[in-house]
Write a protein that holds these residues in place. Structure first.
Motif, PDB file in Angstrom:
ATOM      1  N   ASP A 168       0.827  -1.205   0.000  1.00 36.47           N
ATOM      2  CA  ASP A 168       0.000   0.000   0.000  1.00 36.47           C
ATOM      3  C   ASP A 168       0.867   1.264   0.000  1.00 36.47           C
ATOM      4  OD1 ASP A 168       0.866   0.462   2.631  1.00 36.47           O
ATOM      5  OD2 ASP A 168      -0.885  -0.469   3.515  1.00 36.47           O
ATOM      6  N   ALA A 169       0.214   2.388  -0.194  1.00 39.57           N
ATOM      7  CA  ALA A 169       0.930   3.665  -0.318  1.00 39.57           C
ATOM      8  C   ALA A 169       1.664   4.022   0.978  1.00 39.57           C
ATOM      9  CB  ALA A 169      -0.039   4.770  -0.703  1.00 39.57           C
ATOM     10  N   PHE A 170       1.070   3.720   2.131  1.00 38.30           N
ATOM     11  CA  PHE A 170       1.724   4.028   3.404  1.00 38.30           C
ATOM     12  C   PHE A 170       3.043   3.278   3.518  1.00 38.30           C
ATOM     13  CE2 PHE A 170       2.615   2.805   7.804  1.00 38.30           C
ATOM     14  CZ  PHE A 170       2.751   4.055   8.387  1.00 38.30           C
ATOM     15  N   THR A 171       2.997   1.975   3.249  1.00 35.30           N
ATOM     16  CA  THR A 171       4.192   1.146   3.354  1.00 35.30           C
ATOM     17  C   THR A 171       5.258   1.589   2.363  1.00 35.30           C
ATOM     18  OG1 THR A 171       2.871  -0.735   4.121  1.00 35.30           O
ATOM     19  CG2 THR A 171       5.060  -1.227   3.235  1.00 35.30           C
ATOM     20  N   ALA A 172       4.856   1.821   1.123  1.00 36.04           N
ATOM     21  CA  ALA A 172       5.812   2.259   0.097  1.00 36.04           C
ATOM     22  C   ALA A 172       6.441   3.589   0.480  1.00 36.04           C
ATOM     23  CB  ALA A 172       5.111   2.370  -1.257  1.00 36.04           C
ATOM     24  N   GLY A 173       5.639   4.514   0.959  1.00 31.58           N
ATOM     25  CA  GLY A 173       6.150   5.823   1.363  1.00 31.58           C
ATOM     26  C   GLY A 173       7.104   5.727   2.538  1.00 31.58           C
ATOM     27  N   LEU A 174       6.753   4.899   3.497  1.00 29.93           N
ATOM     28  CA  LEU A 174       7.595   4.725   4.683  1.00 29.93           C
ATOM     29  C   LEU A 174       8.940   4.106   4.306  1.00 29.93           C
ATOM     30  CD1 LEU A 174       7.916   4.930   7.734  1.00 29.93           C
ATOM     31  CD2 LEU A 174       6.729   2.732   7.933  1.00 29.93           C
ATOM     32  N   LEU A 175       8.906   3.075   3.478  1.00 24.96           N
ATOM     33  CA  LEU A 175      10.156   2.434   3.055  1.00 24.96           C
ATOM     34  C   LEU A 175      11.011   3.392   2.228  1.00 24.96           C
ATOM     35  CD1 LEU A 175       8.839  -1.140   2.186  1.00 24.96           C
ATOM     36  CD2 LEU A 175      10.146  -0.431   4.216  1.00 24.96           C
ATOM     37  N   HIS A 176      10.374   4.209   1.419  1.00 26.61           N
ATOM     38  CA  HIS A 176      11.120   5.208   0.641  1.00 26.61           C
ATOM     39  C   HIS A 176      11.793   6.213   1.575  1.00 26.61           C
ATOM     40  CE1 HIS A 176      12.220   7.966  -2.528  1.00 26.61           C
ATOM     41  NE2 HIS A 176      11.627   8.935  -1.844  1.00 26.61           N
ATOM     42  N   ARG A 177      11.053   6.686   2.573  1.00 26.58           N
ATOM     43  CA  ARG A 177      11.629   7.639   3.539  1.00 26.58           C
ATOM     44  C   ARG A 177      12.794   7.018   4.296  1.00 26.58           C
ATOM     45  NH1 ARG A 177       7.349  10.162   7.334  1.00 26.58           N
ATOM     46  NH2 ARG A 177       9.237  11.204   8.074  1.00 26.58           N
ATOM     47  N   ILE A 178      12.690   5.742   4.645  1.00 27.74           N
ATOM     48  CA  ILE A 178      13.781   5.069   5.347  1.00 27.74           C
ATOM     49  C   ILE A 178      15.016   4.997   4.459  1.00 27.74           C
ATOM     50  CG2 ILE A 178      14.559   2.823   6.250  1.00 27.74           C
ATOM     51  CD1 ILE A 178      11.682   2.513   7.405  1.00 27.74           C
ATOM     52  N   ARG A 179      14.853   4.598   3.198  1.00 32.89           N
ATOM     53  CA  ARG A 179      15.999   4.520   2.283  1.00 32.89           C
ATOM     54  C   ARG A 179      16.642   5.894   2.090  1.00 32.89           C
ATOM     55  NH1 ARG A 179      12.407   1.184  -0.409  1.00 32.89           N
ATOM     56  NH2 ARG A 179      11.858   2.850  -1.872  1.00 32.89           N
ATOM     57  N   THR A 180      15.821   6.918   1.919  1.00 29.41           N
ATOM     58  CA  THR A 180      16.333   8.269   1.717  1.00 29.41           C
ATOM     59  C   THR A 180      17.088   8.749   2.954  1.00 29.41           C
ATOM     60  OG1 THR A 180      14.534   8.797   0.207  1.00 29.41           O
ATOM     61  CG2 THR A 180      15.682  10.664   1.215  1.00 29.41           C
ATOM     62  N   THR A 181      16.536   8.492   4.113  1.00 29.34           N
ATOM     63  CA  THR A 181      17.182   8.911   5.358  1.00 29.34           C
ATOM     64  C   THR A 181      18.491   8.167   5.573  1.00 29.34           C
ATOM     65  OG1 THR A 181      15.014   9.439   6.298  1.00 29.34           O
ATOM     66  CG2 THR A 181      16.844   9.211   7.846  1.00 29.34           C
ATOM     67  N   GLN A 182      18.531   6.875   5.238  1.00 33.13           N
ATOM     68  CA  GLN A 182      19.780   6.122   5.350  1.00 33.13           C
ATOM     69  C   GLN A 182      20.854   6.717   4.442  1.00 33.13           C
ATOM     70  OE1 GLN A 182      18.248   2.205   4.430  1.00 33.13           O
ATOM     71  NE2 GLN A 182      18.316   1.603   6.577  1.00 33.13           N
ATOM     72  N   THR A 183      20.462   7.091   3.227  1.00 31.35           N
ATOM     73  CA  THR A 183      21.397   7.706   2.288  1.00 31.35           C
ATOM     74  C   THR A 183      21.894   9.039   2.835  1.00 31.35           C
ATOM     75  OG1 THR A 183      20.327   6.636   0.411  1.00 31.35           O
ATOM     76  CG2 THR A 183      21.651   8.595  -0.070  1.00 31.35           C
ATOM     77  N   ASP A 184      20.972   9.844   3.346  1.00 27.50           N
ATOM     78  CA  ASP A 184      21.347  11.149   3.898  1.00 27.50           C
ATOM     79  C   ASP A 184      22.260  10.996   5.118  1.00 27.50           C
ATOM     80  OD1 ASP A 184      19.780  12.271   1.923  1.00 27.50           O
ATOM     81  OD2 ASP A 184      18.098  12.753   3.261  1.00 27.50           O
ATOM     82  N   LEU A 185      22.004   9.992   5.934  1.00 28.39           N
ATOM     83  CA  LEU A 185      22.837   9.729   7.108  1.00 28.39           C
ATOM     84  C   LEU A 185      24.253   9.350   6.677  1.00 28.39           C
ATOM     85  CD1 LEU A 185      23.369   9.279  10.104  1.00 28.39           C
ATOM     86  CD2 LEU A 185      22.298   7.013   9.870  1.00 28.39           C
ATOM     87  N   THR A 186      24.350   8.485   5.704  1.00 25.69           N
ATOM     88  CA  THR A 186      25.667   8.082   5.194  1.00 25.69           C
ATOM     89  C   THR A 186      26.421   9.291   4.656  1.00 25.69           C
ATOM     90  OG1 THR A 186      24.879   5.868   4.660  1.00 25.69           O
ATOM     91  CG2 THR A 186      26.855   6.624   3.506  1.00 25.69           C
ATOM     92  N   ARG A 187      25.744  10.121   3.888  1.00 24.71           N
ATOM     93  CA  ARG A 187      26.380  11.310   3.316  1.00 24.71           C
ATOM     94  C   ARG A 187      26.843  12.266   4.421  1.00 24.71           C
ATOM     95  NH1 ARG A 187      22.409  13.019   0.125  1.00 24.71           N
ATOM     96  NH2 ARG A 187      23.047  11.536  -1.452  1.00 24.71           N
ATOM     97  N   ALA A 188      26.024  12.445   5.443  1.00 19.72           N
ATOM     98  CA  ALA A 188      26.399  13.333   6.552  1.00 19.72           C
ATOM     99  C   ALA A 188      27.642  12.811   7.273  1.00 19.72           C
ATOM    100  CB  ALA A 188      25.231  13.485   7.526  1.00 19.72           C
ATOM    101  N   ARG A 189      27.685  11.514   7.480  1.00 20.82           N
ATOM    102  CA  ARG A 189      28.850  10.923   8.146  1.00 20.82           C
ATOM    103  C   ARG A 189      30.101  11.066   7.288  1.00 20.82           C
ATOM    104  NH1 ARG A 189      25.924   5.449  10.404  1.00 20.82           N
ATOM    105  NH2 ARG A 189      25.099   6.368  12.320  1.00 20.82           N
TER     106      ARG A 189
END
Length: 57
Positions: free
Chosen positions: A2-23
């Protein structure tokens, strides 16, 4: 998926990428902000029964 799950997983992937870049760039403040956001997203996923694959390191 569903859209909630897809959106949540997308936000998690994006945040992981942003965290890696910040580090990688040495931005400690941004890394802390992104880490907190990632923890909140994982909590939200757990509360709603959304399985999150472990990030590839």
């Amino acid at each position: 998926m569903d859209a909630f799950t897809a959106g949540l997983l997308h936000r998690i992937r994006t945040t992981q990428t942003d965290l890696t870049r910040a580090r990688e760039t040495g931005d400690d403040y941004l890394a802390e902000v992104e880490q907190a956001e990632l923890e909140d997203l994982h909590r939200l996923a757990a509360e709603h029964g959304v399985e999150v694959a472990a990030p590839v390191v």
